[in-house]
Design an enzyme around this catalytic site. Structure first.
Site, PDB file in Angstrom:
ATOM      1  N   THR A 188       3.833 -14.972 -15.493  1.00  0.00           N
ATOM      2  CA  THR A 188       2.097 -15.373 -15.553  1.00  0.00           C
ATOM      3  C   THR A 188       2.772 -15.273 -13.909  1.00  0.00           C
ATOM      4  OG1 THR A 188       2.499 -17.820 -16.018  1.00  0.00           O
ATOM      5  CG2 THR A 188       1.559 -16.261 -17.506  1.00  0.00           C
ATOM      6  N   GLU A 335      -1.588 -12.908 -20.311  1.00  0.00           N
ATOM      7  CA  GLU A 335      -1.055 -12.841 -21.964  1.00  0.00           C
ATOM      8  C   GLU A 335      -1.371 -11.872 -23.047  1.00  0.00           C
ATOM      9  OE1 GLU A 335      -1.202 -14.757 -19.591  1.00  0.00           O
ATOM     10  OE2 GLU A 335      -0.818 -16.758 -20.043  1.00  0.00           O
ATOM     11  N   LYS A 447     -17.153 -31.016 -12.616  1.00  0.00           N
ATOM     12  CA  LYS A 447     -17.595 -32.052 -13.301  1.00  0.00           C
ATOM     13  C   LYS A 447     -18.092 -32.953 -12.320  1.00  0.00           C
ATOM     14  CE  LYS A 447     -14.138 -30.892 -16.819  1.00  0.00           C
ATOM     15  NZ  LYS A 447     -12.884 -30.294 -16.259  1.00  0.00           N
ATOM     16  N   TRP A 452     -21.864 -30.159 -15.205  1.00  0.00           N
ATOM     17  CA  TRP A 452     -20.743 -28.814 -14.858  1.00  0.00           C
ATOM     18  C   TRP A 452     -21.308 -27.796 -14.053  1.00  0.00           C
ATOM     19  CZ3 TRP A 452     -16.464 -26.690 -19.546  1.00  0.00           C
ATOM     20  CH2 TRP A 452     -16.089 -28.261 -19.864  1.00  0.00           C
TER      21      TRP A 452
HETATM   22  P1  ADP Z   1      -2.760 -16.411 -13.368  1.00  0.00           P
HETATM   23  O1  ADP Z   1      -3.322 -16.985 -14.737  1.00  0.00           O
HETATM   24  O2  ADP Z   1      -1.596 -17.131 -12.963  1.00  0.00           O
HETATM   25  O3  ADP Z   1      -3.612 -16.421 -12.198  1.00  0.00           O
HETATM   26  P2  ADP Z   1      -3.030 -13.651 -14.958  1.00  0.00           P
HETATM   27  O4  ADP Z   1      -3.578 -12.627 -13.664  1.00  0.00           O
HETATM   28  O5  ADP Z   1      -2.790 -13.855 -15.790  1.00  0.00           O
HETATM   29  O6  ADP Z   1      -1.981 -14.593 -13.192  1.00  0.00           O
HETATM   30  O7  ADP Z   1      -4.730 -14.380 -14.607  1.00  0.00           O
HETATM   31  C1  ADP Z   1      -5.625 -14.264 -15.483  1.00  0.00           C
HETATM   32  C2  ADP Z   1      -7.072 -15.603 -15.390  1.00  0.00           C
HETATM   33  O8  ADP Z   1      -7.469 -14.433 -14.210  1.00  0.00           O
HETATM   34  C3  ADP Z   1      -7.859 -15.107 -16.077  1.00  0.00           C
HETATM   35  O9  ADP Z   1      -6.976 -16.972 -17.597  1.00  0.00           O
HETATM   36  C4  ADP Z   1      -9.109 -15.736 -16.260  1.00  0.00           C
HETATM   37  O10 ADP Z   1      -9.152 -16.737 -15.312  1.00  0.00           O
HETATM   38  C5  ADP Z   1      -8.896 -14.936 -14.492  1.00  0.00           C
HETATM   39  N1  ADP Z   1      -9.370 -13.766 -14.204  1.00  0.00           N
HETATM   40  C6  ADP Z   1      -9.197 -12.549 -15.278  1.00  0.00           C
HETATM   41  N2  ADP Z   1     -10.126 -11.063 -14.352  1.00  0.00           N
HETATM   42  C7  ADP Z   1     -11.197 -11.807 -14.864  1.00  0.00           C
HETATM   43  C8  ADP Z   1     -12.434 -11.425 -14.824  1.00  0.00           C
HETATM   44  N3  ADP Z   1     -13.001 -10.516 -14.066  1.00  0.00           N
HETATM   45  N4  ADP Z   1     -14.437 -13.070 -13.211  1.00  0.00           N
HETATM   46  C9  ADP Z   1     -13.222 -14.055 -13.761  1.00  0.00           C
HETATM   47  N5  ADP Z   1     -12.362 -14.002 -13.733  1.00  0.00           N
HETATM   48  C10 ADP Z   1     -10.905 -13.573 -14.015  1.00  0.00           C
END
Ligand code: ADP
Length: 555
Positions: A188, A335, A447, A452
């Site tokens: 990640t 993940e 918050k 929210w």
């Molecule tokens: P990191 O967590 O380090 O940024 P990731 O690429 O695994 O790396 O990120 C996943 C996160 O990115 C998701 O849990 C979400 O919060 C965000 N995310 C991914 N795609 C979208 C989307 N289309 N809209 C909103 N958030 C998104």
């Protein structure tokens, strides 16, 4: 009673063999700054076999050793993507934009045996060498760059082309590999703490590919030319490289030319039909296309997938209305391999009626099950209203993190529920017909006095203002309300809009209690290693007093 069906393992070697033969005439091209340099899938397959021979016979890679890549999106990286898992080793894609400390941590944690690096990234790799464990024995360099930088390395340095030259062009890839064994490792990006390794299996990669190519996801065919702008170190470029070999879609690799101008030039010259990237890339490209006039031709692009963070509706509409490009919004995480949900509208609607569906994070495929979990841990209805943390499970969703070489898997603290679901850390709703709408990341929600506020909703509205290039909203501490939103905005060059006008603009679009009091005009929004808004950096500069903040409205 067991079925009478054959139990053929789902492996990357099968994807390689199929692509290199049945689709042997499809091509992988790499942009060199001026033009695309092409190889056929048959040639890439032969070179992948040569690479496997070199890794096994010369560098001694055995079993499930990790072979890392520190590379841009290019043909050699595609060869590594296919060769390393197919021989039974583990492809570890290193994110070349990570801070050096994290990169060293990851290489050591994974106990990488080999790193294949592009010559142009050696200035990044060289300073790490003193911190790397002696498990790293070999560095293989591909493409131009100063090899002298590796002089202090205690292992051996090889030239990619010399290493693979004159080796057999077929390899006895194991056909009895357990499909549940590890194929690829991706950490990640560490926005929320130390990077964690997700270890994909052959089975998860294969099944994920089948979903990627399906029409309800990205819909790839052998007639497509795919331009993955999303880096191959960002969750396997969302599955595109392996999926392309599964159905014979040709690939156009941008290498290190990821800036708006070269991207626009390569789209004009090579005419890809599909592309995928995070929103910040598309914001930059849109600006370039808008200002580039007749110089560019994007008419070949049918579809672009935008994911990785919430896609501003104004961006989607601009591509659709001004360039006739269908933007598909998708959600996922490291993940989740990463495909979680994809926003195709249901049947029978007019284009106007389709918009609300296309703006969601999309629908889950049959293989990804989702539930909405309330603050007390109870499952909430899928009614499009009840909001909670999204949890998912399925055959390409992680159940734990990689614990390190020879270690037990890391249970991930509270990342996995007791009954084995992944807690995504994303807050939102799911409708009865399976559309996910995210409000925010749990840690980014503001918050304010028991209510929210979605930072993403405010950003989307702000980015609809013609003078705003980018907007990032974060929670900052507030004596009265606990937290309040701080709006940081990047104005388009030449714009003379001020924050007062922007606040008035927002006032017509969101509830008055959500209106930010604190505003800052900034040069650019800080980005994470995969190009997402880095809100932790904005929060820190506010805390340090480094931002010049204007206060407007009621305290
Ligand atoms: P990191 O967590 O380090 O940024 P990731 O690429 O695994 O790396 O990120 C996943 C996160 O990115 C998701 O849990 C979400 O919060 C965000 N995310 C991914 N795609 C979208 C989307 N289309 N809209 C909103 N958030 C998104």
């Amino acid at each position: 009673m067991l079925s009478t069906m054959q139990d053929v393992p789902l492996t990357v070697a099968r994807i390689l063999e199929h692509g290199a033969t049945v689709h042997g005439a499809s091509t992988v091209a790499t942009w060199d700054g001026e033009r695309a340099v092409r190889r056929t899938f048959a040639e890439v397959g032969a070179r992948a076999a040569q690479l496997a021979h070199a890794l096994r016979d010369e560098l001694g890679v055995t079993g499930d050793q990790r072979v890392a890549t520190l590379m841009w999106n290019n043909t050699e990286h595609q060869e590594a993507y296919l060769a390393i898992p197919s021989m039974g080793a583990v492809l570890h894609t290193l994110n070349l934009r990570l801070p050096p400390q994290q990169l060293a941590f990851i290489i050591n944690h994974a106990a990488d045996h080999v790193i294949i690096a592009n010559g142009s990234v050696l200035p990044l790799l060289a300073p790490l060498l003193p911190q790397l464990n002696p498990t790293l024995r070999h560095i293989v360099v591909s493409g131009p760059g100063d090899r002298g930088l590796l002089a202090g390395f205690s292992g051996s340095v090889h030239e990619y082309e010399e290493l693979i030259a004159d080796r057999p062009t077929s390899f006895p890839f194991p056909t009895d590999l357990d499909e549940r064994s590890a194929a690829a490792l991706c950490y990640t990006s560490g926005t929320t703490g130390d990077p964690k390794g997700v270890l994909y299996s052959h089975r998860s990669v294969y099944l994920h590919c089948l979903q990627v190519v399906s029409a309800e996801s990205f819909g790839f065919t052998a007639r497509d030319l795919l331009l993955p702008v999303v880096p191959m170190f960002h969750v396997n470029a969302w599955g595109i490289p392996h999926a392309a070999f599964m159905v014979g879609s040709s690939l156009l690799m941008p290498d290190r030319f990821l800036q708006p101008k070269p991207l626009a030039a390569m789209i004009t010259a090579e005419r890809p039909t599909f592309s995928a990237a995070v929103p910040t890339i598309w914001t930059g490209l849109l600006d370039e296309l808008d200002s580039g006039g007749e110089a560019y031709d994007t008419s070949s692009l049918d579809t672009v997938v935008i994911g990785g963070s919430a896609c501003p509706p104004a961006l989607m509409k601009a591509f659709q209305d001004r360039y006739g490009i269908e933007v598909i919004h998708a959600w996922g995480m490291t993940e989740t391999s990463p495909l979680g949900s994809v926003a195709h509208p249901p049947a029978g609607l007019t284009p106007e009626q389709e918009w609300p569906y296309r703006l969601t994070q999309g629908r889950f495929p049959a293989t990804v099950q989702a539930r909405v979990v309330g603050p007390d841990g109870s499952a909430m209805p899928h009614d499009g209203v009840a909001e909670g943390e999204i949890e998912v499970r399925g055959p390409w969703i992680a159940r734990a993190y990689f614990g390190g070489a020879g270690q037990q898997p890391d249970a991930g603290g509270d990342k996995f529920s007791d009954d084995g679901w992944l807690r995504t850390g994303d807050v939102g709703t799911v409708s009865a017909d399976g559309y996910l709408t995210l409000t925010d990341r749990a840690k980014d929600v503001i918050k304010s006095g028991g209510e929210w506020i979605s930072s993403v909703a405010l950003e989307n509205e702000l980015m609809a203002h013609p003078d705003v290039l980018e907007a990032a909203v974060v929670a900052v501490p507030d004596e009265k309300w606990g937290e309040r939103p701080l709006a940081t905005v990047v104005l388009r060059p030449g714009s003379d809009a001020d924050v007062r006008t922007l606040r008035e603009f927002l006032a017509g679009r969101v509830a008055s209690w959500q209106l930010p009091e604190r505003w800052a005009v900034i040069e650019s929004v800080p980005k994470t290693s995969v190009g997402k808004f880095d809100k932790k950096v904005i929060r820190a500069s506010y805390a340090d007093g480094a931002l010049s903040v204007t206060k407007l409205g009621k305290e």
